[in-house]
Scaffold this motif. Structure first.
Motif, PDB file in Angstrom:
ATOM      1  N   LEU A 121      11.448   0.514   0.509  1.00  0.00           N
ATOM      2  CA  LEU A 121      10.898   1.086   1.718  1.00  0.00           C
ATOM      3  C   LEU A 121      11.423   0.228   3.055  1.00  0.00           C
ATOM      4  CD1 LEU A 121       7.329   0.846   0.461  1.00  0.00           C
ATOM      5  CD2 LEU A 121       8.486   2.849   1.066  1.00  0.00           C
ATOM      6  N   GLU A 122      11.350   0.589   4.328  1.00  0.00           N
ATOM      7  CA  GLU A 122      11.709   0.226   5.321  1.00  0.00           C
ATOM      8  C   GLU A 122      10.623   0.712   6.613  1.00  0.00           C
ATOM      9  OE1 GLU A 122      15.405   1.563   6.442  1.00  0.00           O
ATOM     10  OE2 GLU A 122      14.957   3.673   6.694  1.00  0.00           O
ATOM     11  N   GLU A 172      10.054   1.474  10.433  1.00  0.00           N
ATOM     12  CA  GLU A 172      10.625   2.317  11.448  1.00  0.00           C
ATOM     13  C   GLU A 172       9.744   2.970  12.249  1.00  0.00           C
ATOM     14  OE1 GLU A 172      13.956   1.975  13.887  1.00  0.00           O
ATOM     15  OE2 GLU A 172      14.113   1.347  11.739  1.00  0.00           O
ATOM     16  N   ASN A 173       9.718   2.741  13.580  1.00  0.00           N
ATOM     17  CA  ASN A 173       9.062   3.333  14.606  1.00  0.00           C
ATOM     18  C   ASN A 173       7.773   3.950  14.085  1.00  0.00           C
ATOM     19  OD1 ASN A 173      11.345   3.733  16.222  1.00  0.00           O
ATOM     20  ND2 ASN A 173      11.956   5.825  15.097  1.00  0.00           N
ATOM     21  N   GLY A 174       6.963   2.779  13.639  1.00  0.00           N
ATOM     22  CA  GLY A 174       5.396   2.726  13.657  1.00  0.00           C
ATOM     23  C   GLY A 174       5.168   3.244  12.149  1.00  0.00           C
ATOM     24  N   ALA A 175       6.229   3.393  11.157  1.00  0.00           N
ATOM     25  CA  ALA A 175       5.947   4.237  10.017  1.00  0.00           C
ATOM     26  C   ALA A 175       6.450   3.314   8.701  1.00  0.00           C
ATOM     27  CB  ALA A 175       6.244   5.712   9.952  1.00  0.00           C
ATOM     28  N   VAL A 176       6.032   3.498   7.614  1.00  0.00           N
ATOM     29  CA  VAL A 176       6.811   2.915   6.409  1.00  0.00           C
ATOM     30  C   VAL A 176       7.300   3.964   5.725  1.00  0.00           C
ATOM     31  CG1 VAL A 176       6.680   1.590   4.174  1.00  0.00           C
ATOM     32  CG2 VAL A 176       5.295   0.954   6.392  1.00  0.00           C
ATOM     33  N   ARG A 177       8.722   4.000   5.669  1.00  0.00           N
ATOM     34  CA  ARG A 177       9.355   5.035   5.255  1.00  0.00           C
ATOM     35  C   ARG A 177      10.280   4.773   3.916  1.00  0.00           C
ATOM     36  NH1 ARG A 177      13.424   6.838  10.037  1.00  0.00           N
ATOM     37  NH2 ARG A 177      14.683   5.176   9.649  1.00  0.00           N
ATOM     38  N   LEU A 229      -6.342   3.596   4.970  1.00  0.00           N
ATOM     39  CA  LEU A 229      -6.585   3.538   3.764  1.00  0.00           C
ATOM     40  C   LEU A 229      -7.221   2.115   3.327  1.00  0.00           C
ATOM     41  CD1 LEU A 229      -3.321   4.892   2.743  1.00  0.00           C
ATOM     42  CD2 LEU A 229      -5.440   5.886   2.006  1.00  0.00           C
ATOM     43  N   ALA A 230      -6.664   0.923   4.062  1.00  0.00           N
ATOM     44  CA  ALA A 230      -7.018  -0.272   3.629  1.00  0.00           C
ATOM     45  C   ALA A 230      -8.674  -0.612   4.159  1.00  0.00           C
ATOM     46  CB  ALA A 230      -6.272  -1.435   4.215  1.00  0.00           C
ATOM     47  N   HIS A 231      -9.019   0.274   4.967  1.00  0.00           N
ATOM     48  CA  HIS A 231     -10.369   0.056   5.663  1.00  0.00           C
ATOM     49  C   HIS A 231     -11.549   1.041   4.910  1.00  0.00           C
ATOM     50  CE1 HIS A 231     -10.107  -3.029   8.656  1.00  0.00           C
ATOM     51  NE2 HIS A 231      -8.658  -2.821   8.751  1.00  0.00           N
ATOM     52  N   TRP A 232     -10.789   2.546   4.966  1.00  0.00           N
ATOM     53  CA  TRP A 232     -11.945   3.492   4.666  1.00  0.00           C
ATOM     54  C   TRP A 232     -11.789   4.016   3.032  1.00  0.00           C
ATOM     55  CZ3 TRP A 232     -15.582   5.102   7.777  1.00  0.00           C
ATOM     56  CH2 TRP A 232     -15.252   4.913   9.084  1.00  0.00           C
ATOM     57  N   ASN A 233     -10.653   3.502   2.580  1.00  0.00           N
ATOM     58  CA  ASN A 233     -10.396   4.068   1.152  1.00  0.00           C
ATOM     59  C   ASN A 233     -10.216   2.848   0.090  1.00  0.00           C
ATOM     60  OD1 ASN A 233     -10.191   5.683  -1.117  1.00  0.00           O
ATOM     61  ND2 ASN A 233      -8.598   6.730  -0.604  1.00  0.00           N
ATOM     62  N   GLN A 234     -10.784   1.760   0.129  1.00  0.00           N
ATOM     63  CA  GLN A 234     -10.730   0.627  -0.416  1.00  0.00           C
ATOM     64  C   GLN A 234     -10.690   0.744  -2.033  1.00  0.00           C
ATOM     65  OE1 GLN A 234     -13.842  -2.251   0.760  1.00  0.00           O
ATOM     66  NE2 GLN A 234     -13.634  -1.419   3.135  1.00  0.00           N
ATOM     67  N   GLY A 235     -11.244   1.751  -2.674  1.00  0.00           N
ATOM     68  CA  GLY A 235     -11.052   1.877  -3.993  1.00  0.00           C
ATOM     69  C   GLY A 235      -9.826   2.385  -4.369  1.00  0.00           C
ATOM     70  N   ASP A 236      -9.059   2.785  -3.465  1.00  0.00           N
ATOM     71  CA  ASP A 236      -7.908   3.703  -3.936  1.00  0.00           C
ATOM     72  C   ASP A 236      -6.643   2.581  -3.489  1.00  0.00           C
ATOM     73  OD1 ASP A 236      -6.203   5.609  -4.962  1.00  0.00           O
ATOM     74  OD2 ASP A 236      -5.538   6.505  -3.325  1.00  0.00           O
ATOM     75  N   LEU A 237      -6.972   1.250  -3.451  1.00  0.00           N
ATOM     76  CA  LEU A 237      -5.713   0.211  -3.102  1.00  0.00           C
ATOM     77  C   LEU A 237      -5.276  -0.283  -4.380  1.00  0.00           C
ATOM     78  CD1 LEU A 237      -7.380  -1.841  -0.171  1.00  0.00           C
ATOM     79  CD2 LEU A 237      -5.904  -0.263  -0.027  1.00  0.00           C
ATOM     80  N   ILE A 287       1.040  -1.180   0.170  1.00  0.00           N
ATOM     81  CA  ILE A 287       0.206   0.109   0.131  1.00  0.00           C
ATOM     82  C   ILE A 287       0.897   1.228  -0.151  1.00  0.00           C
ATOM     83  CG2 ILE A 287      -1.702   1.268   1.367  1.00  0.00           C
ATOM     84  CD1 ILE A 287      -2.761  -1.285   2.286  1.00  0.00           C
ATOM     85  N   ALA A 288       1.911   1.121   0.956  1.00  0.00           N
ATOM     86  CA  ALA A 288       2.803   2.428   0.895  1.00  0.00           C
ATOM     87  C   ALA A 288       3.537   2.540  -0.567  1.00  0.00           C
ATOM     88  CB  ALA A 288       4.034   2.379   2.037  1.00  0.00           C
ATOM     89  N   SER A 289       3.788   1.614  -1.042  1.00  0.00           N
ATOM     90  CA  SER A 289       4.626   1.791  -2.063  1.00  0.00           C
ATOM     91  C   SER A 289       3.678   2.157  -3.252  1.00  0.00           C
ATOM     92  CB  SER A 289       5.166   0.305  -2.732  1.00  0.00           C
ATOM     93  OG  SER A 289       5.218   0.190  -4.102  1.00  0.00           O
ATOM     94  N   HIS A 290       2.496   1.782  -3.334  1.00  0.00           N
ATOM     95  CA  HIS A 290       1.545   2.460  -4.142  1.00  0.00           C
ATOM     96  C   HIS A 290       1.286   4.018  -4.002  1.00  0.00           C
ATOM     97  CE1 HIS A 290      -2.124   2.686  -6.810  1.00  0.00           C
ATOM     98  NE2 HIS A 290      -2.810   2.864  -5.773  1.00  0.00           N
TER      99      HIS A 290
END
Length: 822
Positions: A594-595, A597-602, A619-627, A582-585
């Motif tokens: 990506l890595e 760290e500390n509760g975030a994908v960066r 995003l995975a729950h509330w914005n399913q159309g943008d996955l 999802i973060a890559s997208h």
């Protein structure tokens, strides 16, 4: 409570002794145990038990009991024979084992009838009104006598008391003995003893006739192989039998694997009475009729060179499984197949294995299952070999231990020892004990006439049972036939899911019984997802109607640290993989860039380009159309972990009976009071290699607990019977358990060789010292008594027994072991 600020520094949680999550509810009385549960209209059961070790049940008359106030019904053996089938067995032999006696009672304490009443008091009172006519029969409780030609036969259809026999050979034991410079032989007796969890067997059952569903709540620990066993007995479809285990179990230690007969009994009582039924064992019932390990008789001989190299072992083993072969027996005999030669390099073994029935309570898994017996006989004979060769017990072990460079090591019996450094563990134990100085102190004590002994034990600790080992009970020809269904594996499932605000829930099926599974799961998931353990909620217990489970599900054979943790870690990594996609997208970079760290994908090298886990979950729950295209909404992953090494036995009866193998090197120093036979443990060192230590304090607790259990088998506990089969240990006044006063402070050490087969590198530690302590203490006592010419070949070594050995030596009687209990 975990420190959230510490979590945000990125420091690993695994390897730290964080505060146990479970303790808050347990210490404040908020635990959810079986007896806390109540159902509308629930009645209570009490069991009438046989006073005879062996008797035909000619009649059962419950008529007077049924007239008593509050009594709803009585379940008799006749009812059980009509309403259920005998339990399936691990070996195909013609014996009928039901949840209570149907036609014949075969041990003191076997259930004969069950009263269902409004409360337990009324049910107990009604037991006295049931009239049973018995025809007493001769009984046999000694395994050696049970195999004699004129022994009373427990099951006439079988025609013998030997329920299973295999003559197993590995390598070339005949050649080994032919080449030997020296041989040593002995006969050993290991006692029948059990576990004494604070919470005894507890069951609630309810029958729903409209849907033909039986629901059983219990403190059953698994394995869930007992679900299909119960299905067959209850004559019900598998998807109509529901097992529910609450989040908290007040100890189990293996024996709650054997409670399925009580579960079926309570279900039949509920079905007959038409009401939910609760059955809670009292302590006397638990000691008399729950379960135990086997008592074992072993005739063993070792062949060696003059330099102490062990060439081979041959032995005849009789395991006493009691009145019936209760599943998973005869696993007591074959569970240790892969590690049958322990930590030693010898390649040759002749193993004549007999599984024998007698008029005792049936046996089953008990902490250290089969390995307590194995290492008592093995480690004692190694010490006797050292004595004959005039070698130091430490040196003969060092000479024969599998060296580090040979790992992974395949044993002649099929075990795949995944990782280890056995000599390093032994060396650390000797270093901690200041061994040379200790031997000098012993020499001084002996000059002063004191009975001062030093004992050693070096043992392999198997964990994560491969269920295929039980089929070693069958011959290779039978296993190759079309009618045989092979068995193997030890899979476990975990589920990790993330809610819309990024909070994590983990669902486990390992039915913890006090080991701290929830805390360890929090540590692992916190590390995998770079969050705080406080953000991880663990759901334990199990419901077979709603969970993913397998017949290998449960807590037994120290399997959580290896397979349970691996399933959790892999499920968490699948969640992490989805977060990265999802973060890559969203960040328009490759996943590899990506890595977490500390509760975030960066983005690597650009820490300001990041998305928090909370945002990704949203995003995975509330914005399913943008996955990303093709991705399913929500964040949820399951993983079932298994081991590729866990296969069925081969045509030579070789099997990797466990998936991972830990190691223990123990050293005990004792002094015996010659006037009383009392043993003082002056020093006890125990060094463990259980791979990666995930939570040091929990591991320490497991070591202390397993030590105490092993201490019980060495010095205190025995389920004793007289020659007529009457039970002699029905209370804690007679069945003596060690308390905190008797447990010495342990000097614990660790050598960590991570397993290549598990995700965390961890191996089991739950049973550990239960296996090594009886052997180590027996060796220490034998060493203390050696100047008197006394041999130790029987446990437990109670003060009177040791005193008697001393008196026998003083009166110049032949060297022998204590007493004639059966």
């Amino acid at each position: 409570m975990a420190d959230r600020a510490t979590a945000l520094t990125g420091k690993k949680w695994v390897g730290r002794s964080i505060r146990r999550t479970e303790d808050k509810r347990l210490l404040t009385g908020k635990g959810q145990f079986l007896d806390d549960m109540k159902l509308p209209g629930m009645h209570h059961a009490a069991v009438l038990r046989s006073p005879y070790a062996h008797a035909v049940i000619k009649s059962v008359d419950p008529s007077e009991a049924l007239k008593m106030p509050g009594v709803r019904g009585v379940l008799t053996g006749e009812d059980v024979g009509r309403m259920s089938n005998p339990f399936p067995q691990a070996v195909d032999e013609p014996i009928d084992y039901y949840c209570i006696a149907v036609d014949r009672a075969r041990y003191v304490g076997e259930g004969v009838a069950v009263v269902i009443a409004e409360d337990r008091y009324l049910a107990e009172d009604a037991l006295q009104a049931i009239r049973v006519e018995y025809e007493p029969l001769p009984a046999v409780v000694d395994a050696e006598k049970a195999v004699e030609k004129d022994a009373p036969i427990l099951h006439s259809k079988l025609g013998t008391n030997i329920i299973n026999h295999r003559d197993l050979r590995y390598g070339d034991p005949d050649a080994a003995f032919a080449q030997a410079d020296v041989t040593v032989s002995a006969k050993f007796f290991f006692p029948k003893y059990s576990s004494t969890p604070m919470e005894t067997f507890a069951v609630i059952a309810q029958y729903e006739p409209v849907e033909d569903i039986i629901t059983i709540w219990s403190n059953f620990q698994g394995p869930f192989t007992m679900h299909p066993v119960s299905v067959a007995a209850l004559r019900i479809a598998e998807n109509r039998l529901r097992f529910i285990v609450p989040p908290d179990i007040g100890g189990a230690f293996g024996i709650k694997s054997s409670m399925f007969p009580q579960m079926v009994m309570t279900a039949l009582a509920a079905k007959k009475a038409g009401v939910p039924v609760k059955y809670i064992e009292d302590r006397m019932e638990h000691l008399m009729s729950s379960s135990s390990g086997t008592d074992r008789v072993t005739e063993i001989e070792v062949a060696a060179k003059k330099d102490g190299t062990i060439l081979g072992i041959r032995k005849k083993v009789l395991d006493n499984v009691g009145a019936y072969l209760r599943s998973p027996e005869p696993a007591c005999m074959y569970r240790s197949t892969g590690n049958q030669l322990g930590a030693y390099r010898t390649k040759n073994l002749a193993w004549d294995a007999y599984v024998v029935m007698t008029n005792k309570c049936p046996t089953g898994p008990n902490r250290g299952y089969g390995c307590q017996q194995l290492y008592f006989e093995t480690e004692r004979i190694v010490d006797m070999l050292a004595e004959k060769l005039m070698m130091d017990p430490a040196e003969i072990r060092r000479k024969n231990l599998i060296p580090k460079e040979e790992f992974p090591y395949t044993t002649p019996t099929g075990g795949f020892y995944d990782a280890g450094d056995y000599p390093a563990c032994l060396d650390l134990a000797l270093e901690k004990a200041e061994y040379r100085q200790l031997r000098q102190e012993q020499a001084k004590a002996r000059k002063e006439g004191r009975l001062f002994g030093i004992g050693l034990a070096t043992v392999v600790d198997p964990s994560v049972t491969n269920i295929g080992y039980i089929t070693v009970a069958y011959t290779p020809d039978y296993r190759a036939s079309e009618k045989f269904n092979p068995k193997s594996g030890s899979g476990e499932t975990a589920v990790v899911k993330m809610d819309p605000l990024g909070q994590v829930s983990v669902i486990i099926n390992t039915v913890p019984e006090g080991q701290g599974h929830e805390t360890v799961v929090q540590q692992i998931v916190a590390d995998e997802l770079s969050i705080s353990p406080d953000d991880v909620r663990v759901v334990s217990g199990i419901d077979t109607f709603t969970r993913f489970w397998s017949i290998t599900t449960g807590t037994y054979s120290s399997r959580f640290a290896s397979v349970g943790t691996s399933a959790v870690a892999m499920a968490a990594r699948r969640v992490k993989e989805k977060l990265f996609k999802i973060a890559s997208h969203r960040l328009e970079v490759d996943v590899d860039d990506l890595e977490l760290e500390n509760g975030a994908v960066r983005v690597k090298g650009a820490p300001d380009r990041k998305i928090t886990i909370r945002r990704l979950a949203g995003l995975a729950h509330w914005n399913q159309g943008d996955l990303p295209q093709g991705m399913e909404p929500t964040i949820y992953a399951s993983y079932t972990y298994n081991f590729p090494v866990s296969k069925p036995p081969d045509e030579a009866d070789r099997v990797d009976s466990s998936a991972t193998y830990s190691f223990i090197a123990d050293l005990a120093c004792v002094e015996i009071d010659p006037e009383t036979g009392q043993v003082e443990i002056k020093k006890y060192i125990t060094v463990h290699d259980c791979g990666t230590v995930i939570h040091p304090k929990i591991v320490e607790g497991q070591i202390y607990g397993s030590f105490t259990h092993g201490l019980g088998g060495a010095f205190y506990e025995e389920m004793a019977y007289d020659q007529d089969g009457q039970y002699l240990a029905g209370s804690f006044a007679d069945y003596t358990c060690p308390s905190a006063i008797e447990v010495p402070e342990l000097d614990i050490g660790h050598i960590e060789t991570p397993s290549p087969l598990t995700v965390m590198g961890s191996k089991g530690c739950g049973e550990s010292c239960t296996m090594s302590v009886p052997a180590c203490l027996a060796n220490a006592v034998a060493d203390a008594l050696a100047p008197l010419g006394v041999s130790v070949n029987r446990l437990p070594l109670k003060p009177h027994d040791i005193w008697q050995l001393i008196q026998d030596a003083k009166s110049a009687s032949p060297t022998k072991s204590a007493r004639g209990r059966k």
